[in-house]
Write a protein that holds these residues in place. Sequence first.
Motif, PDB file in Angstrom:
ATOM      1  N   VAL A 116     -48.153 -21.143   4.337  1.00 23.67           N
ATOM      2  CA  VAL A 116     -47.120 -22.038   4.847  1.00 23.67           C
ATOM      3  C   VAL A 116     -47.597 -23.469   4.634  1.00 23.67           C
ATOM      4  CG1 VAL A 116     -45.727 -22.689   6.845  1.00 23.67           C
ATOM      5  CG2 VAL A 116     -46.509 -20.329   6.607  1.00 23.67           C
TER       6      VAL A 116
ATOM      7  N   CYS B 209     -41.482 -30.758   8.234  1.00 21.81           N
ATOM      8  CA  CYS B 209     -41.007 -29.736   7.301  1.00 21.81           C
ATOM      9  C   CYS B 209     -42.052 -28.640   7.161  1.00 21.81           C
ATOM     10  CB  CYS B 209     -40.758 -30.349   5.926  1.00 21.81           C
ATOM     11  SG  CYS B 209     -39.568 -31.688   5.923  1.00 21.81           S
ATOM     12  N   SER B 210     -41.569 -27.449   6.887  1.00 21.25           N
ATOM     13  CA  SER B 210     -42.469 -26.342   6.574  1.00 21.25           C
ATOM     14  C   SER B 210     -41.784 -25.453   5.550  1.00 21.25           C
ATOM     15  CB  SER B 210     -42.842 -25.557   7.834  1.00 21.25           C
ATOM     16  OG  SER B 210     -41.697 -25.053   8.460  1.00 21.25           O
ATOM     17  N   MET B 211     -42.611 -24.787   4.745  1.00 18.75           N
ATOM     18  CA  MET B 211     -42.066 -23.886   3.724  1.00 18.75           C
ATOM     19  C   MET B 211     -43.111 -22.870   3.310  1.00 18.75           C
ATOM     20  SD  MET B 211     -42.028 -26.265   0.266  1.00 18.75           S
ATOM     21  CE  MET B 211     -41.224 -25.011  -0.689  1.00 18.75           C
TER      22      MET B 211
ATOM     23  N   ALA C  45     -44.914 -21.206   0.449  1.00 20.70           N
ATOM     24  CA  ALA C  45     -45.158 -21.553  -0.950  1.00 20.70           C
ATOM     25  C   ALA C  45     -46.638 -21.399  -1.256  1.00 20.70           C
ATOM     26  CB  ALA C  45     -44.717 -22.984  -1.236  1.00 20.70           C
TER      27      ALA C  45
ATOM     28  N   LEU D 165     -34.756 -32.300  -0.288  1.00 20.51           N
ATOM     29  CA  LEU D 165     -35.043 -30.994   0.294  1.00 20.51           C
ATOM     30  C   LEU D 165     -33.759 -30.327   0.738  1.00 20.51           C
ATOM     31  CD1 LEU D 165     -37.919 -32.229   2.620  1.00 20.51           C
ATOM     32  CD2 LEU D 165     -38.174 -31.188   0.363  1.00 20.51           C
TER      33      LEU D 165
ATOM     34  N   GLY E   3     -32.645 -26.961   3.192  1.00 19.01           N
ATOM     35  CA  GLY E   3     -33.178 -25.922   4.064  1.00 19.01           C
ATOM     36  C   GLY E   3     -32.423 -25.830   5.372  1.00 19.01           C
TER      37      GLY E   3
ATOM     38  N   PHE F   4     -36.903 -26.103   7.707  1.00 16.73           N
ATOM     39  CA  PHE F   4     -37.511 -24.985   6.998  1.00 16.73           C
ATOM     40  C   PHE F   4     -36.978 -25.023   5.571  1.00 16.73           C
ATOM     41  CE2 PHE F   4     -37.721 -23.934  11.450  1.00 16.73           C
ATOM     42  CZ  PHE F   4     -39.011 -23.461  11.581  1.00 16.73           C
ATOM     43  N   VAL F   5     -37.814 -25.508   4.661  1.00 21.41           N
ATOM     44  CA  VAL F   5     -37.398 -25.858   3.306  1.00 21.41           C
ATOM     45  C   VAL F   5     -37.244 -24.610   2.433  1.00 21.41           C
ATOM     46  CG1 VAL F   5     -38.021 -27.175   1.253  1.00 21.41           C
ATOM     47  CG2 VAL F   5     -38.546 -28.081   3.522  1.00 21.41           C
ATOM     48  N   ASN F   6     -36.109 -24.542   1.736  1.00 28.30           N
ATOM     49  CA  ASN F   6     -35.859 -23.483   0.758  1.00 28.30           C
ATOM     50  C   ASN F   6     -35.999 -23.994  -0.678  1.00 28.30           C
ATOM     51  OD1 ASN F   6     -35.188 -21.618   2.787  1.00 28.30           O
ATOM     52  ND2 ASN F   6     -33.088 -22.355   2.825  1.00 28.30           N
ATOM     53  N   GLU F   7     -35.626 -25.257  -0.893  1.00 30.39           N
ATOM     54  CA  GLU F   7     -35.661 -25.834  -2.239  1.00 30.39           C
ATOM     55  C   GLU F   7     -36.189 -27.262  -2.193  1.00 30.39           C
ATOM     56  OE1 GLU F   7     -31.873 -25.658  -4.246  1.00 30.39           O
ATOM     57  OE2 GLU F   7     -31.394 -23.758  -3.270  1.00 30.39           O
ATOM     58  N   ILE F   8     -36.927 -27.638  -3.249  1.00 30.45           N
ATOM     59  CA  ILE F   8     -37.444 -29.008  -3.396  1.00 30.45           C
ATOM     60  C   ILE F   8     -37.034 -29.539  -4.762  1.00 30.45           C
ATOM     61  CG2 ILE F   8     -39.509 -30.393  -3.783  1.00 30.45           C
ATOM     62  CD1 ILE F   8     -40.952 -28.904  -1.752  1.00 30.45           C
TER      63      ILE F   8
END
Length: 138
Positions: free
Chosen positions: A24, A51-53, A55, A71, A73, A98-102
Amino acid sequence: MKKDVTGCITRDAISIKNDKGNYVLFFSVAVNDRYYTKAKGEYEETDFIDCSMLASPKLADSLVKGRIVSLHGNLKPDVYFKKDDKKKKNPVPSFRLFVNEIKWEGYRSSGSPKDSSAQQNPAPAGSAASGSGDDLPF
């Protein structure tokens, strides 16, 4: 709630391995909003979003202070405690994305590992930034 946010990373990302063996990444972004009111005139507010993701830890090397990112999310309510609140009695409300895409947008102009966003995202041929002389965006 799904949310798109564009901002400047305010601290380098850290990577932590969770109990399930996934990595994370944790970082924060500053988002500037400009407003105009008759009482105050034009003014700017800055919101800081944690933010957290999930990856690879290698991605943390790219999520550095000063980098501008877009971002996408899920935005959720969260709380944190100030450093001087040793007994954790006064939670401060905040949000966590909660990030899904960057999407990489470049770097802040005041000092960066790469000199500017123009190196990261060159303008397409025929655009105003490429020197075509046409100021129209279409």
